[in-house]
Design a protein around this motif. Structure first.
Motif, short mmCIF file in Angstrom:
data_model
loop_
_atom_site.label_atom_id
_atom_site.label_comp_id
_atom_site.label_asym_id
_atom_site.label_seq_id
_atom_site.Cartn_x
_atom_site.Cartn_y
_atom_site.Cartn_z
N GLY A 142 -19.68 6.50 -3.96
CA GLY A 142 -18.89 6.59 -2.69
C GLY A 142 -19.29 5.14 -1.97
O GLY A 142 -18.53 4.61 -1.31
N GLN A 143 -20.50 5.18 -1.94
CA GLN A 143 -21.01 3.69 -1.19
C GLN A 143 -21.79 2.83 -2.00
O GLN A 143 -21.94 1.71 -1.74
N ARG A 144 -22.39 3.31 -3.12
CA ARG A 144 -23.14 2.47 -4.08
C ARG A 144 -23.02 3.11 -5.38
O ARG A 144 -22.62 4.29 -5.80
N PHE A 145 -23.55 2.27 -6.42
CA PHE A 145 -23.63 2.73 -7.78
C PHE A 145 -25.01 3.26 -8.29
O PHE A 145 -26.04 2.64 -7.73
N VAL A 146 -24.83 4.29 -8.93
CA VAL A 146 -26.26 5.07 -9.16
C VAL A 146 -26.66 5.09 -10.78
O VAL A 146 -25.55 5.54 -11.36
N GLU A 147 -27.82 4.70 -11.01
CA GLU A 147 -27.95 4.77 -12.63
C GLU A 147 -27.93 6.13 -13.23
O GLU A 147 -28.76 6.88 -12.07
N ILE A 148 -27.37 6.71 -14.07
CA ILE A 148 -27.50 8.06 -14.58
C ILE A 148 -27.92 7.88 -16.08
O ILE A 148 -28.24 9.06 -16.60
N GLN A 149 -27.90 6.78 -16.82
CA GLN A 149 -28.24 6.84 -17.97
C GLN A 149 -28.64 5.59 -18.87
O GLN A 149 -28.25 4.56 -18.25
N THR A 150 -29.65 5.63 -19.77
CA THR A 150 -30.18 4.51 -20.31
C THR A 150 -29.86 4.58 -21.73
O THR A 150 -30.12 5.67 -22.44
N GLN B 71 -24.92 -6.59 -4.04
CA GLN B 71 -25.74 -6.76 -5.55
C GLN B 71 -26.06 -5.42 -6.16
O GLN B 71 -26.23 -4.31 -5.43
N ILE B 72 -25.45 -5.34 -7.64
CA ILE B 72 -25.44 -3.77 -7.95
C ILE B 72 -27.01 -3.14 -8.22
O ILE B 72 -27.14 -2.18 -7.79
N THR B 73 -27.79 -4.09 -8.86
CA THR B 73 -29.09 -3.59 -9.36
C THR B 73 -30.26 -4.51 -9.12
O THR B 73 -29.92 -6.01 -9.17
N GLU B 74 -31.44 -4.51 -9.47
CA GLU B 74 -32.19 -5.51 -9.42
C GLU B 74 -32.41 -5.81 -10.85
O GLU B 74 -33.50 -6.81 -10.86
N ASP C 287 -30.95 -10.26 -16.85
CA ASP C 287 -30.51 -10.36 -17.97
C ASP C 287 -29.39 -9.46 -18.34
O ASP C 287 -29.45 -8.82 -19.52
N VAL C 288 -28.52 -9.41 -17.48
CA VAL C 288 -27.33 -8.30 -17.58
C VAL C 288 -26.11 -9.51 -18.37
O VAL C 288 -25.88 -10.22 -17.72
N GLN C 289 -26.03 -9.35 -19.55
CA GLN C 289 -25.11 -10.20 -20.26
C GLN C 289 -23.64 -9.85 -20.01
O GLN C 289 -22.77 -10.83 -19.81
N MET C 290 -23.27 -8.50 -19.52
CA MET C 290 -21.84 -8.28 -19.44
C MET C 290 -21.87 -6.88 -18.58
O MET C 290 -22.84 -6.10 -18.80
N VAL C 291 -20.90 -6.88 -17.51
CA VAL C 291 -20.73 -5.58 -17.08
C VAL C 291 -19.27 -4.90 -17.40
O VAL C 291 -18.36 -5.81 -17.10
N LYS C 292 -19.09 -3.74 -17.87
CA LYS C 292 -17.65 -3.24 -18.04
C LYS C 292 -17.63 -2.08 -17.30
O LYS C 292 -18.47 -1.14 -17.23
N HIS C 293 -16.27 -1.75 -16.91
CA HIS C 293 -16.08 -0.58 -16.02
C HIS C 293 -15.18 0.40 -16.74
O HIS C 293 -14.48 -0.09 -17.63
N PHE C 294 -15.24 1.76 -16.55
CA PHE C 294 -14.27 2.54 -17.03
C PHE C 294 -14.21 3.90 -16.26
O PHE C 294 -15.12 4.10 -15.21
N TRP C 295 -13.31 4.59 -16.33
CA TRP C 295 -13.17 6.04 -15.42
C TRP C 295 -13.14 7.14 -16.39
O TRP C 295 -12.49 7.24 -17.46
N VAL C 296 -13.58 8.09 -15.77
CA VAL C 296 -13.79 9.33 -16.68
C VAL C 296 -13.39 10.50 -15.48
O VAL C 296 -14.02 10.73 -14.45
N ARG C 297 -12.25 11.22 -15.60
CA ARG C 297 -11.83 12.28 -14.66
C ARG C 297 -11.84 11.47 -13.46
O ARG C 297 -12.22 12.16 -12.18
N LYS C 298 -11.22 10.51 -12.95
CA LYS C 298 -11.13 9.76 -11.65
C LYS C 298 -12.41 9.18 -11.17
O LYS C 298 -12.63 8.97 -9.66
N VAL C 299 -13.29 9.18 -11.88
CA VAL C 299 -14.68 8.80 -11.60
C VAL C 299 -14.94 7.57 -12.03
O VAL C 299 -14.92 7.40 -13.19
N LEU C 300 -15.71 6.53 -11.26
CA LEU C 300 -15.85 5.16 -11.81
C LEU C 300 -17.23 5.07 -12.42
O LEU C 300 -18.08 5.32 -11.45
N TYR C 301 -17.23 4.46 -13.48
CA TYR C 301 -18.53 4.23 -13.90
C TYR C 301 -18.65 2.60 -14.51
O TYR C 301 -17.60 2.07 -14.56
N LEU C 302 -19.89 2.08 -14.61
CA LEU C 302 -19.96 0.84 -14.95
C LEU C 302 -20.88 0.92 -16.22
O LEU C 302 -21.83 1.72 -16.16
#
Length: 524
Positions: free
Chosen positions: A428-436, A391-394, A397-412
């Protein structure tokens, strides 16, 4: 007969001569031209004028003026062609004033000018190519001004690199990163002056809830799901008129998604409907039409919301997100003549979106749901099945998840209708929130790349949709532009004929196409 004597003849001749001399002839009627006087606020010599406290640039000077000095002037701007009547001018000193604006053509007509001083004024910028036609200018003094070293002064930096004109050192007063630096020491590459803008390019007079773009047989197509009008509508790009024009319709009573997929040079269209079941169509060239080849099992897919296509180990699949309480998100696999049911994922979760991505060579599906936080399924190659991974997060009400890459780093990006949207980074092991990101009323998110620019658009049902631009320095998205569209439900980017066009499917207004325009801020 009366005889006229010599005396009377002489008197008559004198009278005629007198009348001729006294009458105003043509030469006498012309007055000698009036020589212009020195203006009241100026002191003039044979070839120079020195003006103090002048309210405006005088319209006339004595002839032969080659040097003009203006100090403590009462005006703050100098208009176009202000000195064009002084075509012999060689020396122009506009010093110790409060001049803060010049026209691009202020010095038009001064072909003989060799020395120009604008020192000790209040200039923060100079119009582009201000000195372009001063062909024999040898000395230019710009000292004592508060220059703002941004894109509007980039042209001056470039000009000073190339000119033979002598220019004493001048310094940047702002912005902070350039404050105190010599303008001579700057280079054009120090300025990031290429910006962009999204401008409405084409308007489609209908509502839509999804948009997809694809190429087929060398042409660029769009397909819109239009539940109100009952069609999947196809448009084709016109390379002559440079617009999209209507191409074909697939009748669909309640289409919510029309997903194209090209397999072995054959076009198929997955049409997901709210009522009457979902279907798969095949394109035939002769005659040009879509033919229904398959129905999708309504016992599995009851209320489809989204369709995702992908390839695994050389084989084609599509997944349908089912948003009903009794339905199940299902995966279909292509065999030689159609798609067949391959796997059902978790039931009862009212899924709204499916996102396929590959992480470290391992295929994954991310399912968004109205009833639970988004979950990740990972592909098991030996079993050829997706298995629950994490499970990504707690967040709900997440309507949609899209991914993208910036300089070989994966973001959602996780978009939410009620709460704020989130940007997560793979560590590397999990997704970490960086911005709201504020996103009240958001049902759709779309990351996309134009050139070297990474964008993200967040749709909104309650306000303007927002475009964000990725900042490499902060590794965050920064607000870029607001777009006025009504209840957007999907986006797609098309690059064709040197145009980058962003399509926006609108549930409550006209469907729109925006062109991405590159703007050189230094050229203004």
């Amino acid at each position: 007969m009366l005889e006229i004597g010599p005396r009377w003849v002489r008197l008559g001749c004198l009278l005629v001569l007198c009348l001729f001399l006294c009458l105003p002839g043509e030469s006498n009627s012309r007055r000698a031209p009036k020589i212009p006087r020195c203006p009241a606020t100026c002191s003039c010599t044979k070839d120079s004028a020195f003006c103090v406290d002048t309210k405006a640039i005088p319209k006339s000077f004595p002839p032969g003026i080659i040097s003009l000095t203006m100090v403590n002037a009462a005006f703050t701007t100098i208009p176009e062609g202000a000195f064009s009547h002084l075509h012999l001018l060689q020396f122009l000193f506009i010093e110790n004033n409060d001049i803060h604006a010049l026209s691009k053509y202020t010095f038009r007509g001064l072909k003989s000018l060799t020395h120009l001083s604008l020192s000790n004024n209040n200039l923060q910028q100079l119009p582009r190519d201000l000195f372009k036609h001063l062909d024999i200018l040898t000395d230019l003094d710009l000292r004592g001004n508060s220059f703002r070293c941004d894109c509007k002064i980039k042209w001056l930096v470039d000009w000073m690199e190339k000119t033979n004109t002598s220019v004493p050192a001048i310094y940047c007063a702002s912005p902070f990163e350039f404050q105190g630096r010599r303008i001579h020491d700057l280079a054009p590459r120090d300025f990031n002056c290429i910006s962009a803008d999204f401008a409405v390019y084409e308007t489609f007079p209908f509502h839509s809830v999804s948009v997809e773009s694809y190429e087929f047989n060398g042409d660029q197509f769009l397909v819109f799901a239009q539940p109100d009008s009952g069609f999947c509508t196809l448009y084709i790009w016109d390379h002559v008129e440079m617009v999209f024009r209507r191409f074909h319709n697939i009748t669909s009573r309640s289409a919510v998604y029309c997903k194209p997929v090209v397999i072995n040079n054959t076009l198929y269209m997955v049409v997901a409907q709210l009522f009457g079941g979902s279907h798969i169509y095949k394109w035939e060239e002769d005659p040009q039409r879509f033919v229904k080849i398959q129905d999708i099992d309504t016992s599995r897919v009851r209320k489809p919301n989204f369709v995702e296509t992908f390839q695994l180990d050389g084989e084609w699949y599509f997944a349908v997100a089912d948003s009903s309480k009794a339905g199940s998100t299902s995966i279909y696999r292509w065999y030689s003549n159609g798609f067949y049911s391959h796997q059902s994922l978790h039931p009862w979760h009212r899924d709204t979106h499916v996102e396929f991505l590959d992480v470290g060579g391992k295929p994954h599906l991310i399912l968004s749901s109205a009833s639970q936080p988004p979950v990740v399924y990972q592909w098991n190659r030996s079993q050829k099945q997706f298995a629950f991974h994490s499970q990504i997060t707690e967040l709900a009400d997440v309507q949609m998840v899209k991914h993208f890459w910036v300089r070989k780093v994966l973001y959602l990006c996780l978009t939410r209708f009620i709460g704020d949207s989130k940007i997560l980074r793979w560590e590397g092991q999990r997704f970490v929130e960086i911005q709201t990101l504020p996103s009240r009323g958001s049902m759709a998110v779309y990351p996309f790349v134009v050139g070297l620019r990474q964008y993200l658009i967040l749709g909104s049902d309650f306000s303007f949709s927002r475009v964000y631009l990725w900042d490499d320095l902060t590794q965050r998205f920064q607000p870029f532009q607001e777009l006025n569209m009504r209840a957007p439900r999907g986006f797609s980017l098309v690059s064709v004929d040197n145009k980058d066009i962003l399509l926006a499917a609108s549930f409550k207004g006209n469907t729109l196409a925006y062109q991405h325009l590159v703007v050189d801020l230094s050229a203004k």
